[in-house]
Design an enzyme around this catalytic site. Structure first.
Site, short mmCIF file in Angstrom:
data_model
loop_
_atom_site.label_atom_id
_atom_site.label_comp_id
_atom_site.label_asym_id
_atom_site.label_seq_id
_atom_site.Cartn_x
_atom_site.Cartn_y
_atom_site.Cartn_z
N HIS A 108 49.47 17.16 55.58
CA HIS A 108 49.17 17.17 54.15
C HIS A 108 50.18 16.36 53.32
O HIS A 108 49.80 15.61 52.43
CB HIS A 108 49.11 18.61 53.63
CG HIS A 108 48.25 18.77 52.42
ND1 HIS A 108 47.58 19.93 52.13
CD2 HIS A 108 47.95 17.92 51.42
CE1 HIS A 108 46.89 19.78 51.01
NE2 HIS A 108 47.11 18.58 50.56
N ARG B 194 24.57 16.70 39.69
CA ARG B 194 25.80 15.91 39.90
C ARG B 194 26.08 15.73 41.38
O ARG B 194 26.62 14.70 41.79
CB ARG B 194 26.98 16.58 39.19
CG ARG B 194 26.90 16.47 37.67
CD ARG B 194 28.10 17.08 37.00
NE ARG B 194 27.95 17.09 35.56
CZ ARG B 194 28.71 17.79 34.73
NH1 ARG B 194 29.68 18.56 35.23
NH2 ARG B 194 28.53 17.76 33.43
N TYR C 24 44.42 25.40 50.28
CA TYR C 24 43.37 25.60 49.27
C TYR C 24 42.95 27.06 49.20
O TYR C 24 42.39 27.50 48.20
CB TYR C 24 42.15 24.73 49.57
CG TYR C 24 42.38 23.24 49.50
CD1 TYR C 24 43.59 22.71 49.04
CD2 TYR C 24 41.40 22.34 49.90
CE1 TYR C 24 43.80 21.34 49.00
CE2 TYR C 24 41.61 20.98 49.84
CZ TYR C 24 42.81 20.48 49.40
OH TYR C 24 43.01 19.12 49.36
N ASP D 55 35.93 18.20 52.94
CA ASP D 55 37.38 18.03 52.97
C ASP D 55 38.06 19.30 52.47
O ASP D 55 37.88 19.70 51.31
CB ASP D 55 37.78 16.84 52.09
CG ASP D 55 39.27 16.58 52.13
OD1 ASP D 55 39.72 15.80 52.98
OD2 ASP D 55 40.00 17.19 51.30
N VAL E 197 44.00 18.54 34.53
CA VAL E 197 44.10 19.13 33.19
C VAL E 197 44.09 20.65 33.27
O VAL E 197 44.88 21.34 32.62
CB VAL E 197 42.96 18.63 32.27
CG1 VAL E 197 42.88 19.45 31.00
CG2 VAL E 197 43.15 17.16 31.94
N PRO F 73 42.72 12.12 35.64
CA PRO F 73 43.34 13.31 35.04
C PRO F 73 42.46 14.55 35.05
O PRO F 73 42.97 15.67 34.96
CB PRO F 73 43.66 12.85 33.61
CG PRO F 73 42.79 11.67 33.35
CD PRO F 73 42.63 11.00 34.68
N LYS G 103 43.92 20.31 56.65
CA LYS G 103 45.25 19.72 56.56
C LYS G 103 46.31 20.77 56.91
O LYS G 103 46.16 21.94 56.56
CB LYS G 103 45.52 19.19 55.14
CG LYS G 103 44.47 18.21 54.65
CD LYS G 103 44.74 17.75 53.22
CE LYS G 103 43.57 16.94 52.70
NZ LYS G 103 42.41 17.79 52.33
#
Length: 325
Positions: free
Chosen positions: A111, A276, A49, A44, A222, A218, A78
């Site tokens: 977008h 991960r 970006y 995506d 941050v 969040p 997008k």
């Protein structure tokens, strides 16, 4: 491998993908390559970006190395706000494809439901959150007109599926009344602090697949110094999430992703760490109970971190942009 969902045009997409928002340019190609190697097949991205050239390098290297074929991948982008005019929809789509080094996109979103003043590609590209030389400037282009131009991209084979992002139910309902091609997807901010259950149920009932971004709440904001995100309790260490994770011998991230996918929602997490990457991809290897889903739903605060209302420090800004979501 993650579950495969079928869009209303018959195109099949994996329910768990890899998001490229905020992936630095200098490591984007390698991260995308590593994600493909780990088993990810949906990527995506977006015009603003600013890393699509590098994302494309990673994709093309994986194809040339024989890890995947182009048809194995779902590549997403997008259209940014400043390209809403029909003549600019095709212009920016060709630029996206040129940057990625690909012949077609699998999914293209609008977008935001905001039409900003056009900024020539040679002047400012990628646009980021650029809003024009004079701050926030609109371009008077109806959403339906932009959508019709996106439908033509499908006709020409430049794009397979089209969708909308950050739209409300009312806007989607209005689009459905007059569109020639129904949207295949809706992408929205989605996490336990912003559940949006009624919107999701209604959209899914229309045969539109929902993709959630910022699944970890969040955490994504941050580092952008978002004051609301800084004050919010991190979901990855929230007692409720941690308790449920311990019960399933899973990570908090896996619980947050499974909460979404068990509700039929696509997710697009990212990580630079191999363990991960695999953990996120395998987050659908267990099921939450109805009681656990209800516990997570109960964390809802209606808390939106990605709100265009907050994009500018211009003191007149909030009198010039309407609330639309």
């Amino acid at each position: 491998m993650p579950k495969i969902l079928t869009l209303n045009n018959g195109v099949k997409i994996p329910q768990i993908g890899f998001g490229t928002w905020k992936v630095p340019n200098d490591i984007a190609a390698q991260q995308v390559y590593d994600a493909i190697k780990a088993g990810y097949r949906l990527f995506d991205g977006a015009t603003d970006y600013g890393n699509e050239k590098d994302v494309g390098k990673g994709i093309r290297k994986a194809i040339s190395d024989g890890l995947v074929k182009r048809e194995d991948l779902i590549v997403v982008s997008k259209i940014w706000n400043s390209f809403h005019s029909p003549k600019n929809v095709k212009l920016v789509t060709k630029k996206i494809l040129s940057d990625l080094g690909l012949d077609y996109l699998d999914v293209l979103y609008m977008h935001f439901p905001i039409a900003q003043k056009f900024v020539p590609i040679e002047k400012k590209y990628p646009p980021g959150f650029y809003c024009g030389d004079n701050g926030w400037e609109y371009e008077e282009v109806p959403l339906a007109v932009t959508w019709a131009a996106m439908e033509e991209l499908v006709d020409e084979g430049l794009v397979k599926s089209i969708g909308v992002s950050n739209w409300s139910g009312a806007l989607i309902q209005d689009l459905l009344r007059g569109c020639r091609i129904r949207p295949q997807l809706l992408q929205i901010e989605h996490h336990p602090y912003l559940v949006q259950k009624r919107l999701i149920h209604w959209v899914q009932a229309q045969g539109i697949v929902v993709t959630g971004y910022s699944s970890f709440g969040p955490k994504s904001f941050v580092e952008l110094d978002n004051p609301v995100a800084i004050k919010a309790t991190p979901l990855l260490t929230h007692p409720t999430i941690k308790k449920i994770a311990d019960a399933h011998k899973a990570t908090a991230a896996q619980v947050l992703l499974r909460w979404a996918t068990q509700n039929g929602i696509c997710v697009i997490p990212k990580s630079s760490k191999k363990e991960r990457l695999l953990s996120n991809l395998n987050s659908d290897s267990f099921d939450l109970t109805e009681a656990e889903i209800a516990e997570i739903d109960a964390l809802d605060l209606g808390l939106r971190f990605n709100d265009p209302w907050d994009w500018s420090e211009d003191p007149t800004y909030k009198t010039r942009i309407p609330t639309f979501i």
